[in-house]
Design a protein around this motif. Structure first.
Motif, PDB file in Angstrom:
ATOM      1  N   UNK A  41       4.690  78.217  67.583  1.00  0.00           N
ATOM      2  CA  UNK A  41       5.271  76.941  68.018  1.00  0.00           C
ATOM      3  C   UNK A  41       4.201  75.993  68.552  1.00  0.00           C
ATOM      4  N   UNK A  42       3.209  76.522  69.227  1.00  0.00           N
ATOM      5  CA  UNK A  42       2.121  75.681  69.749  1.00  0.00           C
ATOM      6  C   UNK A  42       1.148  75.324  68.631  1.00  0.00           C
ATOM      7  N   UNK A  43       0.866  76.263  67.734  1.00  0.00           N
ATOM      8  CA  UNK A  43      -0.019  75.970  66.601  1.00  0.00           C
ATOM      9  C   UNK A  43       0.552  74.835  65.755  1.00  0.00           C
ATOM     10  N   UNK A  44       1.872  74.765  65.661  1.00  0.00           N
ATOM     11  CA  UNK A  44       2.510  73.694  64.895  1.00  0.00           C
ATOM     12  C   UNK A  44       2.305  72.327  65.548  1.00  0.00           C
ATOM     13  N   UNK A  45       2.159  72.301  66.866  1.00  0.00           N
ATOM     14  CA  UNK A  45       1.911  71.037  67.578  1.00  0.00           C
ATOM     15  C   UNK A  45       0.479  70.537  67.416  1.00  0.00           C
ATOM     16  N   UNK A  46      -0.428  71.426  67.046  1.00  0.00           N
ATOM     17  CA  UNK A  46      -1.857  71.115  67.067  1.00  0.00           C
ATOM     18  C   UNK A  46      -2.233  69.917  66.202  1.00  0.00           C
ATOM     19  N   UNK A  47      -1.646  69.832  65.032  1.00  0.00           N
ATOM     20  CA  UNK A  47      -1.992  68.721  64.139  1.00  0.00           C
ATOM     21  C   UNK A  47      -1.680  67.372  64.776  1.00  0.00           C
ATOM     22  N   UNK A  48      -0.516  67.266  65.407  1.00  0.00           N
ATOM     23  CA  UNK A  48      -0.146  66.023  66.081  1.00  0.00           C
ATOM     24  C   UNK A  48      -0.992  65.764  67.317  1.00  0.00           C
ATOM     25  N   UNK A  49      -1.296  66.813  68.075  1.00  0.00           N
ATOM     26  CA  UNK A  49      -2.129  66.646  69.271  1.00  0.00           C
ATOM     27  C   UNK A  49      -3.525  66.135  68.923  1.00  0.00           C
ATOM     28  N   UNK A  78      -5.778  61.682  74.046  1.00  0.00           N
ATOM     29  CA  UNK A  78      -6.123  62.776  74.967  1.00  0.00           C
ATOM     30  C   UNK A  78      -7.069  63.768  74.304  1.00  0.00           C
ATOM     31  N   UNK A  79      -6.879  64.047  73.022  1.00  0.00           N
ATOM     32  CA  UNK A  79      -7.699  65.030  72.315  1.00  0.00           C
ATOM     33  C   UNK A  79      -9.172  64.659  72.276  1.00  0.00           C
ATOM     34  N   UNK A  80      -9.490  63.393  72.438  1.00  0.00           N
ATOM     35  CA  UNK A  80     -10.879  62.913  72.446  1.00  0.00           C
ATOM     36  C   UNK A  80     -11.436  62.757  73.853  1.00  0.00           C
ATOM     37  N   UNK A 120     -19.601  68.181  74.479  1.00  0.00           N
ATOM     38  CA  UNK A 120     -18.397  68.696  73.838  1.00  0.00           C
ATOM     39  C   UNK A 120     -18.333  70.200  73.814  1.00  0.00           C
ATOM     40  N   UNK A 121     -17.810  70.706  72.719  1.00  0.00           N
ATOM     41  CA  UNK A 121     -17.624  72.139  72.547  1.00  0.00           C
ATOM     42  C   UNK A 121     -18.223  72.564  71.218  1.00  0.00           C
ATOM     43  N   UNK A 122     -18.641  73.821  71.147  1.00  0.00           N
ATOM     44  CA  UNK A 122     -19.059  74.420  69.883  1.00  0.00           C
ATOM     45  C   UNK A 122     -18.088  75.555  69.600  1.00  0.00           C
ATOM     46  N   UNK A 123     -17.584  75.619  68.387  1.00  0.00           N
ATOM     47  CA  UNK A 123     -16.604  76.623  67.996  1.00  0.00           C
ATOM     48  C   UNK A 123     -17.151  77.439  66.828  1.00  0.00           C
ATOM     49  N   UNK A 124     -17.421  78.715  67.080  1.00  0.00           N
ATOM     50  CA  UNK A 124     -17.876  79.622  66.021  1.00  0.00           C
ATOM     51  C   UNK A 124     -16.654  80.305  65.440  1.00  0.00           C
ATOM     52  N   UNK A 125     -16.416  80.089  64.168  1.00  0.00           N
ATOM     53  CA  UNK A 125     -15.186  80.540  63.544  1.00  0.00           C
ATOM     54  C   UNK A 125     -15.252  81.899  62.884  1.00  0.00           C
ATOM     55  N   UNK A 177      -7.201  70.353  63.233  1.00  0.00           N
ATOM     56  CA  UNK A 177      -6.280  71.385  63.717  1.00  0.00           C
ATOM     57  C   UNK A 177      -6.902  72.155  64.880  1.00  0.00           C
ATOM     58  N   UNK A 178      -8.188  72.486  64.747  1.00  0.00           N
ATOM     59  CA  UNK A 178      -8.894  73.175  65.832  1.00  0.00           C
ATOM     60  C   UNK A 178      -8.926  72.303  67.084  1.00  0.00           C
ATOM     61  N   UNK A 179      -9.198  71.010  66.929  1.00  0.00           N
ATOM     62  CA  UNK A 179      -9.191  70.104  68.080  1.00  0.00           C
ATOM     63  C   UNK A 179      -7.809  70.101  68.746  1.00  0.00           C
ATOM     64  N   UNK A 180      -6.759  70.104  67.942  1.00  0.00           N
ATOM     65  CA  UNK A 180      -5.408  70.156  68.484  1.00  0.00           C
ATOM     66  C   UNK A 180      -5.133  71.456  69.225  1.00  0.00           C
ATOM     67  N   UNK A 181      -5.615  72.589  68.704  1.00  0.00           N
ATOM     68  CA  UNK A 181      -5.443  73.879  69.383  1.00  0.00           C
ATOM     69  C   UNK A 181      -6.148  73.876  70.736  1.00  0.00           C
TER      70      UNK A 181
END
Length: 184
Positions: free
Chosen positions: A44-52, A57-59, A92-97, A130-134
């Motif tokens: 349910x939260x992952x589905x919100x990520x795209x909109x967030x 706020x996301x920036x 910012x952040x670094x995200x290793x996937x 999507x990652x930014x939204x998460x």
């Protein structure tokens, strides 16, 4: 209220398992060595990520300020699980996937490392957005609590299931879910 169970067979558990490639296992072991938070983001939260991701706020640098210096997040996407070691960096952040395909015998794989800068909006590919939204979803409870507002995201401490307990020891496990989905 008893703590909910951390899902069985997470990507993080696979990364810490003996079958994982050594380089990938080291990234997960660093999380454990630093007693980092580890979150599984519910659907349910992952589905919100795209909109967030498209919100102002996301920036905001307030997102990074509300997050720990090092943590893990993972979420399901189609037929695989994606996860990231997120670390605060200057600006910012670094995200290793990492990724884990569905199916028996699947092994974790490295995915790309993604920078998440804050400030002026720039075009991002859908996976980065999507990652930014998460990440924004994970930061919302702290950000909104500081303003005295209720959050649409609830972070609940979780207990590992017995089968994964030894792999996940030392990590601060949590689930990110909507308040409506929280166990009563």
């Amino acid at each position: 209220m008893p703590k909910p169970n951390f899902p069985l067979g997470t990507l993080l558990a696979a990364l810490l398992g003996p079958e994982a490639p050594v380089e990938l296992r080291r990234a997960a072991q660093r999380l454990r060595a630093e007693a980092a938070p580890a979150l599984v983001i519910e659907a349910d939260i992952a589905a919100l990520a795209e909109g967030l991701a498209t919100t102002e706020v996301a920036r905001s640098p307030a997102v990074a300020d509300a997050l720990p210096p090092l943590f893990w997040i993972e979420a399901r996407q189609a037929t695989r699980t994606l996860g990231w070691v997120i670390e605060k960096k200057r600006g910012g952040l670094a995200a290793r996937g990492f990724a884990l395909a569905d199916g028996a015998g699947a092994l974790p794989e490295a995915a790309e490392t993604t920078p998440l800068p804050f400030g002026a909006a720039a075009a991002e590919d859908p996976a980065t957005a999507w990652l930014r939204g998460l990440v924004t979803a994970v930061a919302l409870p702290e950000m909104l609590a500081q303003m005295g507002e209720a959050s649409p995201v609830l972070l609940l401490p979780a207990e590992p299931r017995p089968a994964d307990r030894s792999l996940l020891r030392g990590l601060r496990l949590s689930l990110a879910m909507s308040p409506e989905a929280a166990p009563q």
